[in-house]
Design an enzyme around this catalytic site. Sequence first.
Site, PDB file in Angstrom:
ATOM      1  N   TYR A 208       0.812  -1.219   0.000  1.00  0.00           N
ATOM      2  CA  TYR A 208       0.000   0.000   0.000  1.00  0.00           C
ATOM      3  C   TYR A 208       0.842   1.265   0.000  1.00  0.00           C
ATOM      4  O   TYR A 208       0.389   2.307  -0.464  1.00  0.00           O
ATOM      5  CB  TYR A 208      -0.905   0.038   1.241  1.00  0.00           C
ATOM      6  CG  TYR A 208      -2.172  -0.762   1.114  1.00  0.00           C
ATOM      7  CD1 TYR A 208      -2.128  -2.146   0.962  1.00  0.00           C
ATOM      8  CD2 TYR A 208      -3.413  -0.145   1.162  1.00  0.00           C
ATOM      9  CE1 TYR A 208      -3.293  -2.876   0.859  1.00  0.00           C
ATOM     10  CE2 TYR A 208      -4.577  -0.869   1.057  1.00  0.00           C
ATOM     11  CZ  TYR A 208      -4.517  -2.242   0.911  1.00  0.00           C
ATOM     12  OH  TYR A 208      -5.679  -2.958   0.806  1.00  0.00           O
TER      13      TYR A 208
ATOM     14  N   LYS B 174       3.774 -15.362   3.067  1.00  0.00           N
ATOM     15  CA  LYS B 174       4.016 -16.131   1.840  1.00  0.00           C
ATOM     16  C   LYS B 174       5.524 -16.370   1.784  1.00  0.00           C
ATOM     17  O   LYS B 174       6.224 -15.971   0.851  1.00  0.00           O
ATOM     18  CB  LYS B 174       3.490 -15.343   0.628  1.00  0.00           C
ATOM     19  CG  LYS B 174       3.496 -16.096  -0.673  1.00  0.00           C
ATOM     20  CD  LYS B 174       2.467 -17.221  -0.755  1.00  0.00           C
ATOM     21  CE  LYS B 174       2.631 -18.013  -2.040  1.00  0.00           C
ATOM     22  NZ  LYS B 174       1.818 -19.250  -2.054  1.00  0.00           N
TER      23      LYS B 174
ATOM     24  N   ASP C  49      -2.202 -18.512   1.204  1.00  0.00           N
ATOM     25  CA  ASP C  49      -3.168 -19.253   0.376  1.00  0.00           C
ATOM     26  C   ASP C  49      -3.840 -20.347   1.193  1.00  0.00           C
ATOM     27  O   ASP C  49      -5.052 -20.563   1.112  1.00  0.00           O
ATOM     28  CB  ASP C  49      -2.511 -19.803  -0.907  1.00  0.00           C
ATOM     29  CG  ASP C  49      -1.146 -20.443  -0.678  1.00  0.00           C
ATOM     30  OD1 ASP C  49      -0.636 -20.385   0.458  1.00  0.00           O
ATOM     31  OD2 ASP C  49      -0.593 -21.009  -1.649  1.00  0.00           O
TER      32      ASP C  49
ATOM     33  N   ASP D  51      -6.041  -7.228   4.259  1.00  0.00           N
ATOM     34  CA  ASP D  51      -7.179  -6.639   3.547  1.00  0.00           C
ATOM     35  C   ASP D  51      -8.044  -7.741   2.956  1.00  0.00           C
ATOM     36  O   ASP D  51      -9.265  -7.756   3.121  1.00  0.00           O
ATOM     37  CB  ASP D  51      -6.659  -5.713   2.435  1.00  0.00           C
ATOM     38  CG  ASP D  51      -7.795  -5.106   1.637  1.00  0.00           C
ATOM     39  OD1 ASP D  51      -8.753  -4.612   2.264  1.00  0.00           O
ATOM     40  OD2 ASP D  51      -7.731  -5.130   0.394  1.00  0.00           O
TER      41      ASP D  51
ATOM     42  N   ASP E 105     -11.936  -9.435   4.461  1.00  0.00           N
ATOM     43  CA  ASP E 105     -13.210  -9.514   3.728  1.00  0.00           C
ATOM     44  C   ASP E 105     -13.745 -10.940   3.759  1.00  0.00           C
ATOM     45  O   ASP E 105     -14.944 -11.163   3.927  1.00  0.00           O
ATOM     46  CB  ASP E 105     -13.037  -9.077   2.260  1.00  0.00           C
ATOM     47  CG  ASP E 105     -13.366  -7.605   2.052  1.00  0.00           C
ATOM     48  OD1 ASP E 105     -13.174  -6.818   3.007  1.00  0.00           O
ATOM     49  OD2 ASP E 105     -13.811  -7.245   0.940  1.00  0.00           O
TER      50      ASP E 105
HETATM   51  C1  IPM Z   1     -10.245  -1.604   3.930  1.00  0.00           C
HETATM   52  C2  IPM Z   1     -10.505  -1.030   2.569  1.00  0.00           C
HETATM   53  C3  IPM Z   1      -9.378  -0.083   2.218  1.00  0.00           C
HETATM   54  C4  IPM Z   1      -8.096  -0.889   2.219  1.00  0.00           C
HETATM   55  C5  IPM Z   1      -9.568   0.668   0.885  1.00  0.00           C
HETATM   56  C6  IPM Z   1     -10.845   1.487   0.907  1.00  0.00           C
HETATM   57  C7  IPM Z   1      -8.396   1.529   0.546  1.00  0.00           C
HETATM   58  O1  IPM Z   1     -10.657  -2.044   1.634  1.00  0.00           O
HETATM   59  O2  IPM Z   1     -10.160  -0.827   4.900  1.00  0.00           O
HETATM   60  O3  IPM Z   1     -10.144  -2.824   4.038  1.00  0.00           O
HETATM   61  O4  IPM Z   1      -7.777  -1.539   1.214  1.00  0.00           O
HETATM   62  O5  IPM Z   1      -7.386  -0.871   3.233  1.00  0.00           O
HETATM   63 MG    MG Z   2     -10.675  -4.002   2.454  1.00  0.00          MG
END
Ligand code: IPM
Ligand code: MG
Length: 361
Positions: free
Chosen positions: A146, A195, A227, A251, A255
Site C-alpha cells: 500500500y 508467503k 493461500d 485486507d 473480507d
Molecule cells: C479496507 C478497505 C481499504 C483498504 C480501501 C478502501 C483503501 O478495503 O479498509 O479494508 O484496502 O485498506
Molecule cells: Mg478491504
Amino acid sequence: MEKRIAVISGDGIGPEIVKEARKVLDAVCKTYGHTFVYEDVLMGGCSIDACGEPLTEEAIAACKSADAVLMGSIGGNTSTSPWYQLPPEKRPEAGLLKLRKSLNLFANLRPAYLYKELAAACPLKEAVGEAGFDLLIMRELTGGLYFGERHTTVENGIRTAVDTLSYNEEEIRRIAIRGFDVARKRRKKVTSVDKANVLDSSRLWRTVVNEVAADYPDVTLEHMLVDNCAMQLVKDPAQFDVILTENMFGDILSDEASMITGSIGMLSSASLNDTSFGLYEPSHGSAPDISGQNIANPIATILSAAMMLRYSFDLGKEADAIEDAVRQVLTEGFRNGDIWSEGCQKVSCSEMGDLIAARIK
Ligand code: IPM
Ligand code: MG
C-alpha cells in the site's frame, strides 16, 4: 467523562450508518453520564467535491486534535463515479491511506465473530456455522504494498506497472507485539500469515515474529501460508484466535472473514497507533448501490463505536453495554436485509439504530 470525537461520515452509506452509531453513543452518554463532543470532518469523495482533494491538512489537524476518530465509509462506484477519472492520488481512497499514515495507525484490529443467532446467515457448512468461531485479524496498516514505491512506465510501446512490497524489521516487530499482546487477553494463540515460500518480505516477517514470540512463552505461535489460510478460513475458522498478517493479506483475509460471519455488515475495526488514539470504522465499504435508501446495516459501525469506547476511552463497561444491546436485538429476531433469514423481522438502518440505542443499560 468528556471526549472529543472527530466524525468522518464520508460517502455512500457512510452518513446513514454513522448517524446510527452516534444515536447509540448518545444513549451511552445519557445512561452513564458522559459527554461526547462531535466535530464533523470531510474525507473521501465528499471532500473532493467540496475542497478538490480527498483529505485536506485541516481535516488531518482536526482528527489529530480529537481523542478518537469515528468513520463511516468513503468512495463511490469505481466504474461510474467521476471521482475515479482523477489521478490515483486524488481519489477518495487516497484520503484514507493518507490519514492512516499521517496518524501512524499501524495496527488494524478486525474481530470476526459468528453470533449464534446468525448461524443461518453463515454461508459455510451447517456444522461449521453451529460450532461458531471468534477470531481477530491483526493487520499491519501503514506498510507493505500500500505504501511502497510505485510507478507506471512505457518503454518501446510496452506499458509496465510496478508496486513494491517492503517491510523493515521495526515495522514487523511493533505489529507482532500488538498481535501477541492481544492474544494474551484472548485464547493465547497467534497464527502468523505470510508467503514465506516465495517472498523475501515474508521470510523477514517470519524471522522477526519468531524473535518476538520468545518474549511470549505463554502464547502458542504457528505460521501459515496465506493461500492455505484463505482455505482454512472457510474449512475450519474455529481453529483461529489471532491472525497476524501484513497489509495486503489482511485486507483480503478480513473480507473473507467478514463474509463467514453472515455479512460484511457485521465487521467492526479499530486502527491504532502507539498511544490510546484510534480511528474506528466498519470493515465494509460505502455500498453506493444501496446508499440513501435507509436499508444499510449499521451494526459494524455501532460495534466500531464500542471498540472506540474500549480502546481509546478505556470505557469497558460502556463498550460491553453496546455489544450486549447488539446481541439482544439479534436474539429478539431483528435483522437488516443483509442478515435477514426466514422468521426474522426485517428492519431499516435507522430502526436498527433505534432498537440498539433503546437497549443500552
Ligand atoms: C479496507 C478497505 C481499504 C483498504 C480501501 C478502501 C483503501 O478495503 O479498509 O479494508 O484496502 O485498506
Ligand atoms: Mg478491504
